[in-house]
Design a protein around this motif. Structure first.
Motif, PDB file in Angstrom:
ATOM      1  N   GLY A 238      51.038  35.402  41.903  1.00 55.11           N
ATOM      2  CA  GLY A 238      51.086  36.808  41.468  1.00 55.11           C
ATOM      3  C   GLY A 238      49.769  37.263  40.872  1.00 55.11           C
ATOM      4  N   ALA A 239      49.203  36.394  40.010  1.00 51.22           N
ATOM      5  CA  ALA A 239      47.960  36.772  39.327  1.00 51.22           C
ATOM      6  C   ALA A 239      46.822  36.934  40.326  1.00 51.22           C
ATOM      7  CB  ALA A 239      47.610  35.723  38.276  1.00 51.22           C
ATOM      8  N   VAL A 240      46.733  36.016  41.285  1.00 53.12           N
ATOM      9  CA  VAL A 240      45.657  36.103  42.279  1.00 53.12           C
ATOM     10  C   VAL A 240      45.815  37.392  43.091  1.00 53.12           C
ATOM     11  CG1 VAL A 240      44.720  35.090  44.387  1.00 53.12           C
ATOM     12  CG2 VAL A 240      45.236  33.638  42.425  1.00 53.12           C
ATOM     13  N   GLY A 241      47.053  37.692  43.505  1.00 57.06           N
ATOM     14  CA  GLY A 241      47.304  38.922  44.270  1.00 57.06           C
ATOM     15  C   GLY A 241      46.888  40.152  43.485  1.00 57.06           C
ATOM     16  N   ALA A 242      47.272  40.171  42.199  1.00 52.60           N
ATOM     17  CA  ALA A 242      46.933  41.327  41.365  1.00 52.60           C
ATOM     18  C   ALA A 242      45.420  41.456  41.198  1.00 52.60           C
ATOM     19  CB  ALA A 242      47.593  41.188  40.000  1.00 52.60           C
ATOM     20  N   ALA A 243      44.761  40.293  41.033  1.00 56.91           N
ATOM     21  CA  ALA A 243      43.305  40.316  40.856  1.00 56.91           C
ATOM     22  C   ALA A 243      42.615  40.859  42.106  1.00 56.91           C
ATOM     23  CB  ALA A 243      42.797  38.910  40.548  1.00 56.91           C
ATOM     24  N   MET A 244      43.105  40.451  43.272  1.00 54.86           N
ATOM     25  CA  MET A 244      42.521  40.934  44.531  1.00 54.86           C
ATOM     26  C   MET A 244      42.667  42.452  44.629  1.00 54.86           C
ATOM     27  SD  MET A 244      43.915  38.245  47.301  1.00 54.86           S
ATOM     28  CE  MET A 244      43.087  36.707  47.646  1.00 54.86           C
ATOM     29  N   ASN A 245      43.870  42.913  44.337  1.00 53.39           N
ATOM     30  CA  ASN A 245      44.142  44.342  44.409  1.00 53.39           C
ATOM     31  C   ASN A 245      43.241  45.115  43.454  1.00 53.39           C
ATOM     32  OD1 ASN A 245      45.470  46.479  45.503  1.00 53.39           O
ATOM     33  ND2 ASN A 245      47.151  46.426  44.016  1.00 53.39           N
ATOM     34  N   HIS A 246      43.107  44.573  42.252  1.00 54.17           N
ATOM     35  CA  HIS A 246      42.287  45.229  41.238  1.00 54.17           C
ATOM     36  C   HIS A 246      40.835  45.313  41.693  1.00 54.17           C
ATOM     37  CE1 HIS A 246      41.095  46.560  37.288  1.00 54.17           C
ATOM     38  NE2 HIS A 246      40.147  45.643  37.284  1.00 54.17           N
ATOM     39  N   LEU A 247      40.379  44.212  42.266  1.00 54.89           N
ATOM     40  CA  LEU A 247      38.994  44.153  42.743  1.00 54.89           C
ATOM     41  C   LEU A 247      38.742  45.214  43.811  1.00 54.89           C
ATOM     42  CD1 LEU A 247      36.897  41.923  41.887  1.00 54.89           C
ATOM     43  CD2 LEU A 247      37.127  41.104  44.234  1.00 54.89           C
ATOM     44  N   MET A 248      39.674  45.316  44.747  1.00 51.66           N
ATOM     45  CA  MET A 248      39.515  46.289  45.823  1.00 51.66           C
ATOM     46  C   MET A 248      39.568  47.717  45.283  1.00 51.66           C
ATOM     47  SD  MET A 248      38.916  44.587  48.499  1.00 51.66           S
ATOM     48  CE  MET A 248      39.161  45.612  49.937  1.00 51.66           C
ATOM     49  N   ARG A 249      40.429  47.926  44.300  1.00 51.55           N
ATOM     50  CA  ARG A 249      40.520  49.261  43.704  1.00 51.55           C
ATOM     51  C   ARG A 249      39.215  49.648  43.027  1.00 51.55           C
ATOM     52  NH1 ARG A 249      45.106  52.087  43.489  1.00 51.55           N
ATOM     53  NH2 ARG A 249      47.010  50.917  43.792  1.00 51.55           N
ATOM     54  N   ARG A 250      38.661  48.683  42.301  1.00 46.89           N
ATOM     55  CA  ARG A 250      37.393  48.929  41.624  1.00 46.89           C
ATOM     56  C   ARG A 250      36.325  49.309  42.633  1.00 46.89           C
ATOM     57  NH1 ARG A 250      36.180  46.307  36.717  1.00 46.89           N
ATOM     58  NH2 ARG A 250      33.996  46.646  37.168  1.00 46.89           N
ATOM     59  N   CYS A 251      36.362  48.584  43.744  1.00 45.39           N
ATOM     60  CA  CYS A 251      35.428  48.802  44.830  1.00 45.39           C
ATOM     61  C   CYS A 251      35.560  50.236  45.346  1.00 45.39           C
ATOM     62  CB  CYS A 251      35.778  47.824  45.935  1.00 45.39           C
ATOM     63  SG  CYS A 251      34.389  47.294  46.858  1.00 45.39           S
ATOM     64  N   MET A 252      36.786  50.660  45.568  1.00 43.63           N
ATOM     65  CA  MET A 252      37.033  52.007  46.072  1.00 43.63           C
ATOM     66  C   MET A 252      36.566  53.040  45.064  1.00 43.63           C
ATOM     67  SD  MET A 252      40.707  51.976  47.936  1.00 43.63           S
ATOM     68  CE  MET A 252      40.545  53.595  48.658  1.00 43.63           C
ATOM     69  N   HIS A 253      36.867  52.772  43.819  1.00 42.00           N
ATOM     70  CA  HIS A 253      36.508  53.727  42.779  1.00 42.00           C
ATOM     71  C   HIS A 253      34.998  53.916  42.728  1.00 42.00           C
ATOM     72  CE1 HIS A 253      37.575  56.115  39.352  1.00 42.00           C
ATOM     73  NE2 HIS A 253      36.539  55.618  38.718  1.00 42.00           N
TER      74      HIS A 253
END
Lengths: 263, 272
Positions: A238-253
């Motif tokens: 779960g944590a790895v999945g959330a971290a990946m998502n967060h990273l991609m969001r940051r990237c988009m932002h």
């Protein structure tokens, strides 16, 4: 809220007194504190997580490169899009895991070093089976591809006209207008794709035939009634999945902050 | 000689330029149809004859849906005419010297004002320093100095249109097409931008075709007004405006022209 949950867990575990069903939170914490301890001679939490991450990063990179390139190609040329659409529409809803038996049949248990003609490299790459990579690739490809196509083909007509009237050539319109205009959707596709890749690898590792990875460790621990390890694996996944998502969001932002704010 | 004199009368006398202007674009019997979803063909434009002279600021006025935008698109060769002929002046390069300002979405949302204004120059591969210099001058001219690093979504509607005008002028067009560029602005901003456009036109002498449904705006801006009637749009009247500038909206001549045009547009609507 998390504190309430933790207390409820602690109480329930104490009352149940069945660690093979619901271990104490302190047991979980203790497992977390020893990420390098080997479980059932199947490697440690850390090593299995790294193996899974390595598989995903290779498979996803492949899916991203092929998906974006192919998506740009199909998105900008309508006949190509029409040609591939029926085939892709059939393949897309297919669960990537359903490809696993096929992938294993085709690639046997070949690994990445085998592909380079090395029998056994004595590195972590020996754990990167081509079948797994193939399934991850399938999982990541579709969201990336479909979003790229939509992004490229759905560019506002006005912006294309703007380019034309300002004297842009066809190539310039593609590079300076289609590509940046499609960027937010391409990144959305990559985010979805990466998430799906992580899903797929966990599922694939839980299937028969796998011998490493965090999904495998989870399954193996479950077979040995080590519920504490199972729960730790779940938390890690779960944590790895959330971290990946967060990273991609940051990237988009960071790169496409204009999206959603156009006038 | 005789012909020249007639021409001189037609083009108005308020400017002190020589009166023989070469025409920059000429439309002869131009028509455009479009097919509805039910397969019916409707003539959007019918037998349009128009001769635009270099340096003029021509406004095209008509009710909504009269094919004003289609007319501009034909001139910009975004679409092709079904009948008739459009002749461009030999010196006019269609893909390099006609600029177009739309009502909406006329800036790249992912680039700041400076890069947007310099976009046309970038497409022409002009070195970055030179194009930024040119763009900065124009940004200053349209009153956006200090906003060159802002993104379109951070600007007000009026500022966006200022940037759009600068973007269009950056490529030094010989013909500037504007499709209701001030259509969605409030009155004050609209008046300001009209004033700015008149100023810019006086400085650059860029031939401009400006489409609007606002009669008032058409009179304020124009050297010449083309009134389009409704479906199929034929040119109902071609009026040369030689009121002195700045124009007074409340002057007798102004209101006379205003009423004349309004009657032309509305009577037709009633018949429809």
């Amino acid at each position: 809220m998390p504190l309430v949950l933790l207390i409820a867990w602690q109480l329930a575990a104490m009352r149940l007194d069945a660690p093979w069903l619901l271990p104490l939170p302190s047991r979980i914490l203790e497992q977390f504190c020893h990420p390098l301890r080997s479980h059932f001679s199947s490697g440690s939490l850390a090593s299995n997580t790294i193996i899974s991450l390595l598989r995903v990063s290779i498979g996803f990179t492949l899916a991203a490169v092929v998906g974006v390139c192919f998506g740009l190609f199909a998105g900008s040329i309508k006949p190509v899009r029409n040609l591939f659409e029926p085939i892709l529409e059939i393949l897309r809803p297919l669960c990537p895991i359903a490809w696993l038996p096929f992938a294993i049949a085709v690639f046997k248990l070949k690994t990445l070093p085998n592909l380079l003609g090395i029998e056994y490299s004595r590195t972590i790459f020996d754990q990167v089976q081509l079948g797994m990579i193939f399934v991850i690739f399938i999982g990541g490809f579709f969201p990336v591809f479909i979003n790229t196509v939509d992004g490229v083909s759905g560019v506002r007509q006005n912006l294309i006209l703007l380019g034309k009237t300002l004297g842009a050539s066809k190539v310039q319109i593609f590079v300076r207008i289609h590509l940046p205009a499609a960027m937010p959707q391409i990144l959305t596709g990559l985010r979805q794709g990466l998430g799906l890749c992580w899903f797929v690898i966990i599922a694939a590792e839980m299937m028969v035939g796998a011998d490493s990875g965090i999904g495998y460790l989870l399954m193996y621990a479950a077979d040995n009634s080590a519920m504490d390890v199972v729960i730790v694996c779940m938390l890690i996944i779960g944590a790895v999945g959330a971290a990946m998502n967060h990273l991609m969001r940051r990237c988009m932002h960071r790169y496409v902050s204009w999206k959603g704010k156009e006038f | 000689m005789e012909r020249k004199r007639i021409l001189a009368v037609n083009t108005g006398t308020h400017t002190s330029k020589p009166n023989i202007h070469p025409s920059i674009i000429r439309l002869e019997h131009v028509g455009k149809d479009f097919t509805t979803e039910s397969g019916k063909r409707i003539a959007v434009l019918d037998d349009i004859n128009l001769d635009i002279k270099t340096g003029q600021l021509v406004t095209v006025v008509g009710a909504t849906g009269t094919g004003k935008t289609t007319l501009l698109n034909l001139i910009a060769s975004i679409c092709k005419a079904d009948q008739g002929r459009i002749t461009l002046n030999k010196t006019l390069n269609i893909c390099n010297e006609i600029a177009y300002v739309f009502q909406h979405y006329t800036l790249l949302p992912w680039q700041n004002v400076l890069k947007n204004v310099a976009f046309g120059l970038q497409l022409r591969k002009i070195p970055i320093r030179q194009r930024n210099d040119d763009a900065m001058k124009l940004i200053d001219k349209v009153g956006l100095a200090g906003f060159e690093k802002a993104y379109p979504h951070e600007l007000s509607g009026g500022m966006r249109q200022r940037a759009a005008i600068a973007q269009a002028l950056a490529i030094k067009p010989k013909l500037l097409l504007m499709d209701e560029p001030f259509g969605s602005l409030d009155d004050t901003t609209r008046t300001e931008l009209q004033r700015m456009l008149i100023d810019l036109h006086r400085q650059t002498q860029t031939t401009t075709i400006f489409v609007t449904h606002n009669i008032d705006e058409a009179i304020i801006l124009a050297d010449r007004i083309v009134v389009l009637a409704q479906r199929p749009a034929v040119i109902q009247q071609d009026i040369t405006i030689d009121l002195p500038r700045p124009r007074n909206r409340t002057s007798r001549q102004f209101t006379d022209i205003y009423l004349k045009i309004r009657n032309m547009i509305t009577t037709k609507e009633v018949i429809e």
